[in-house]
Design a protein around this motif. Structure first.
Motif, PDB file in Angstrom:
ATOM      1  N   GLY A  36       0.815  -1.211   0.000  1.00 24.79           N
ATOM      2  CA  GLY A  36       0.000   0.000   0.000  1.00 24.79           C
ATOM      3  C   GLY A  36       0.849   1.261   0.000  1.00 24.79           C
ATOM      4  N   MET A  37       1.951   1.233   0.750  1.00 21.65           N
ATOM      5  CA  MET A  37       2.860   2.383   0.759  1.00 21.65           C
ATOM      6  C   MET A  37       3.536   2.555  -0.607  1.00 21.65           C
ATOM      7  N   ILE A  38       3.840   1.456  -1.264  1.00 22.35           N
ATOM      8  CA  ILE A  38       4.431   1.531  -2.610  1.00 22.35           C
ATOM      9  C   ILE A  38       3.438   2.183  -3.562  1.00 22.35           C
ATOM     10  N   VAL A  39       2.185   1.752  -3.502  1.00 21.50           N
ATOM     11  CA  VAL A  39       1.154   2.329  -4.370  1.00 21.50           C
ATOM     12  C   VAL A  39       0.959   3.802  -4.033  1.00 21.50           C
ATOM     13  N   TYR A  40       0.981   4.146  -2.754  1.00 21.40           N
ATOM     14  CA  TYR A  40       0.871   5.555  -2.334  1.00 21.40           C
ATOM     15  C   TYR A  40       2.001   6.375  -2.938  1.00 21.40           C
ATOM     16  N   ARG A  41       3.227   5.863  -2.865  1.00 23.25           N
ATOM     17  CA  ARG A  41       4.375   6.583  -3.432  1.00 23.25           C
ATOM     18  C   ARG A  41       4.216   6.789  -4.933  1.00 23.25           C
ATOM     19  N   ILE A  42       3.799   5.733  -5.626  1.00 20.87           N
ATOM     20  CA  ILE A  42       3.651   5.813  -7.083  1.00 20.87           C
ATOM     21  C   ILE A  42       2.603   6.842  -7.466  1.00 20.87           C
ATOM     22  N   ILE A  43       1.453   6.786  -6.804  1.00 20.69           N
ATOM     23  CA  ILE A  43       0.367   7.697  -7.154  1.00 20.69           C
ATOM     24  C   ILE A  43       0.727   9.135  -6.799  1.00 20.69           C
ATOM     25  N   LEU A  44       1.303   9.349  -5.618  1.00 21.75           N
ATOM     26  CA  LEU A  44       1.616  10.717  -5.203  1.00 21.75           C
ATOM     27  C   LEU A  44       2.686  11.354  -6.095  1.00 21.75           C
ATOM     28  N   VAL A  45       3.730  10.617  -6.421  1.00 20.51           N
ATOM     29  CA  VAL A  45       4.769  11.207  -7.270  1.00 20.51           C
ATOM     30  C   VAL A  45       4.219  11.481  -8.673  1.00 20.51           C
ATOM     31  N   THR A  46       3.309  10.651  -9.150  1.00 23.36           N
ATOM     32  CA  THR A  46       2.702  10.888 -10.461  1.00 23.36           C
ATOM     33  C   THR A  46       1.822  12.127 -10.434  1.00 23.36           C
ATOM     34  N   VAL A  47       1.026  12.257  -9.395  1.00 27.23           N
ATOM     35  CA  VAL A  47       0.137  13.414  -9.285  1.00 27.23           C
ATOM     36  C   VAL A  47       0.945  14.701  -9.135  1.00 27.23           C
ATOM     37  N   LEU A  48       1.985  14.667  -8.303  1.00 24.39           N
ATOM     38  CA  LEU A  48       2.767  15.889  -8.084  1.00 24.39           C
ATOM     39  C   LEU A  48       3.574  16.288  -9.310  1.00 24.39           C
ATOM     40  N   THR A  49       4.111  15.327 -10.053  1.00 28.01           N
ATOM     41  CA  THR A  49       4.862  15.688 -11.256  1.00 28.01           C
ATOM     42  C   THR A  49       3.938  16.147 -12.381  1.00 28.01           C
ATOM     43  N   ALA A  50       2.702  15.706 -12.354  1.00 26.57           N
ATOM     44  CA  ALA A  50       1.755  16.131 -13.391  1.00 26.57           C
ATOM     45  C   ALA A  50       1.140  17.492 -13.083  1.00 26.57           C
ATOM     46  N   SER A  51       1.293  17.965 -11.860  1.00 24.11           N
ATOM     47  CA  SER A  51       0.678  19.254 -11.508  1.00 24.11           C
ATOM     48  C   SER A  51       1.466  20.407 -12.127  1.00 24.11           C
ATOM     49  N   ASP A  52       0.791  21.520 -12.290  1.00 28.36           N
ATOM     50  CA  ASP A  52       1.431  22.707 -12.852  1.00 28.36           C
ATOM     51  C   ASP A  52       1.886  23.673 -11.769  1.00 28.36           C
ATOM     52  N   HIS A  53       1.738  23.277 -10.527  1.00 31.24           N
ATOM     53  CA  HIS A  53       2.112  24.150  -9.414  1.00 31.24           C
ATOM     54  C   HIS A  53       3.628  24.302  -9.379  1.00 31.24           C
ATOM     55  N   PRO A  54       4.153  25.534  -9.256  1.00 28.57           N
ATOM     56  CA  PRO A  54       5.601  25.733  -9.315  1.00 28.57           C
ATOM     57  C   PRO A  54       6.366  25.173  -8.112  1.00 28.57           C
ATOM     58  N   ILE A  55       5.690  24.922  -7.020  1.00 26.38           N
ATOM     59  CA  ILE A  55       6.386  24.385  -5.846  1.00 26.38           C
ATOM     60  C   ILE A  55       6.383  22.857  -5.839  1.00 26.38           C
ATOM     61  N   TRP A  56       5.236  22.254  -6.177  1.00 29.13           N
ATOM     62  CA  TRP A  56       5.127  20.802  -6.042  1.00 29.13           C
ATOM     63  C   TRP A  56       5.867  20.034  -7.121  1.00 29.13           C
ATOM     64  N   LYS A  57       5.859  20.530  -8.343  1.00 27.84           N
ATOM     65  CA  LYS A  57       6.449  19.768  -9.450  1.00 27.84           C
ATOM     66  C   LYS A  57       7.945  19.512  -9.274  1.00 27.84           C
ATOM     67  N   PRO A  58       8.777  20.507  -8.958  1.00 28.01           N
ATOM     68  CA  PRO A  58      10.215  20.215  -8.841  1.00 28.01           C
ATOM     69  C   PRO A  58      10.574  19.387  -7.599  1.00 28.01           C
ATOM     70  N   TYR A  59       9.725  19.429  -6.589  1.00 27.48           N
ATOM     71  CA  TYR A  59      10.018  18.716  -5.339  1.00 27.48           C
ATOM     72  C   TYR A  59       9.107  17.508  -5.138  1.00 27.48           C
ATOM     73  N   ALA A  60       8.661  16.921  -6.229  1.00 30.39           N
ATOM     74  CA  ALA A  60       7.717  15.802  -6.135  1.00 30.39           C
ATOM     75  C   ALA A  60       8.337  14.587  -5.440  1.00 30.39           C
ATOM     76  N   LYS A  61       9.554  14.236  -5.788  1.00 32.13           N
ATOM     77  CA  LYS A  61      10.200  13.043  -5.203  1.00 32.13           C
ATOM     78  C   LYS A  61      10.454  13.209  -3.707  1.00 32.13           C
ATOM     79  N   ILE A  62      10.987  14.356  -3.302  1.00 31.34           N
ATOM     80  CA  ILE A  62      11.296  14.566  -1.886  1.00 31.34           C
ATOM     81  C   ILE A  62      10.015  14.687  -1.069  1.00 31.34           C
ATOM     82  N   THR A  63       8.996  15.334  -1.624  1.00 30.87           N
ATOM     83  CA  THR A  63       7.713  15.435  -0.931  1.00 30.87           C
ATOM     84  C   THR A  63       7.099  14.062  -0.746  1.00 30.87           C
ATOM     85  N   THR A  64       7.160  13.256  -1.780  1.00 32.00           N
ATOM     86  CA  THR A  64       6.639  11.895  -1.696  1.00 32.00           C
ATOM     87  C   THR A  64       7.403  11.082  -0.666  1.00 32.00           C
ATOM     88  N   SER A  65       8.706  11.203  -0.670  1.00 31.25           N
ATOM     89  CA  SER A  65       9.524  10.448   0.278  1.00 31.25           C
ATOM     90  C   SER A  65       9.239  10.851   1.717  1.00 31.25           C
TER      91      SER A  65
END
Length: 182
Positions: A36-65
Motif C-alpha cells: 500500500g505504501m508503494i502504491v501511495y508513493r507511485i500515485i503521489l509522485v505521479t500526481v505531483l509531477t503532473a501538476s502545474d504548481h511551481p512548488i510541487w512539481k520540482p520537489y515531487a520526489k522529496i515530498t513523496t519520500s
C-alpha cells in the motif's frame, strides 16, 4: 507438591497451529501495508509531477519520500501497540508449559512483528525499488502508473530520509509518552 497442568497432545498441536496461522496472517497484512505504501508513493509522485504548481512539481520526489515516511511512522507506532497485545494473546493461546517457553514464544513473535514493521519499507527502498523497471524506454506500469524508481544517483537519499524520520520520530514519540507518564 503442586500439580502440573496437563494439555493433551492434539490440543497443543491445534493451539500452536492456530497461533502460527494468526502470525502468518498478520505478517501477510504487514506486507500488504508495505505494498500500500508503494502504491501511495507511485500515485503521489505521479500526481505531483503532473501538476502545474511551481512548488510541487520540482520537489515531487522529496515530498513523496517525506510524506510516505511520516505515514509509515504513524503506521509503525499504531501497529506496535496492536502487535504487543496480539502477541500476548497468541502466546496465551498456545499455553506454554513453562515461563521460559512463554518468554521464548513471546519474544520470537514480537521480533518477527517488530522487524517486519520497522524495516520492511527500508528493505524495499534499499534493495527492491526500481529493480523491476526493465530497460530504458520500457514503460512498465502498475495500475496505470509508472513503477516507483530511484533517482539517477540511487536510492540512498530516500533510505536516509526514511531512516531518519522513522528513528528520530519514534524516539520523539517515545520521549513524549515517557514525559506524559511522569
Amino acid at each position: 507438591m503442586a500439580i502440573e497442568p496437563f494439555l493433551p497432545f492434539w490440543s497443543k498441536v491445534y493451539r500452536i497451529a492456530a497461533a502460527n496461522s494468526a502470525v502468518l496472517f498478520v505478517l501477510s497484512l504487514l506486507l500488504a501495508t508495505v505494498f500500500g505504501m508503494i502504491v501511495y508513493r507511485i500515485i503521489l509522485v505521479t500526481v505531483l509531477t503532473a501538476s502545474d504548481h511551481p512548488i510541487w512539481k520540482p520537489y515531487a520526489k522529496i515530498t513523496t519520500s517525506i510524506t510516505a515516511s511520516l505515514v509509515n511512522l504513524v503506521v509503525i507506532v499504531i501497529m506496535d501497540k496492536v502487535y504487543r497485545e496480539l502477541t500476548a494473546k497468541l502466546t496465551n493461546l498456545e499455553q506454554p508449559r513453562t515461563q521460559r517457553e512463554y518468554e521464548d514464544s513471546f519474544t520470537f513473535k514480537m521480533f518477527l512483528f517488530e522487524f517486519i514493521n520497522m524495516y520492511s519499507s527500508l528493505i524495499y527502498i534499499a534493495f527492491f525499488k526500481g529493480r523491476f523497471f526493465g530497460h530504458p524506454g520500457d514503460t512498465f506500469t502498475l495500475f496505470g502508473f509508472r513503477q516507483d524508481q530511484c533517482e539517477l544517483g540511487g536510492c540512498l537519499f530516500e533510505v536516509c530520509v526514511q531512516l531518519a524520520i522513522i528513528m528520530v520520530g519514534k524516539q520523539i514519540l517515545n520521549n513524549i509518552s515517557e514525559l506524559s507518564w511522569a
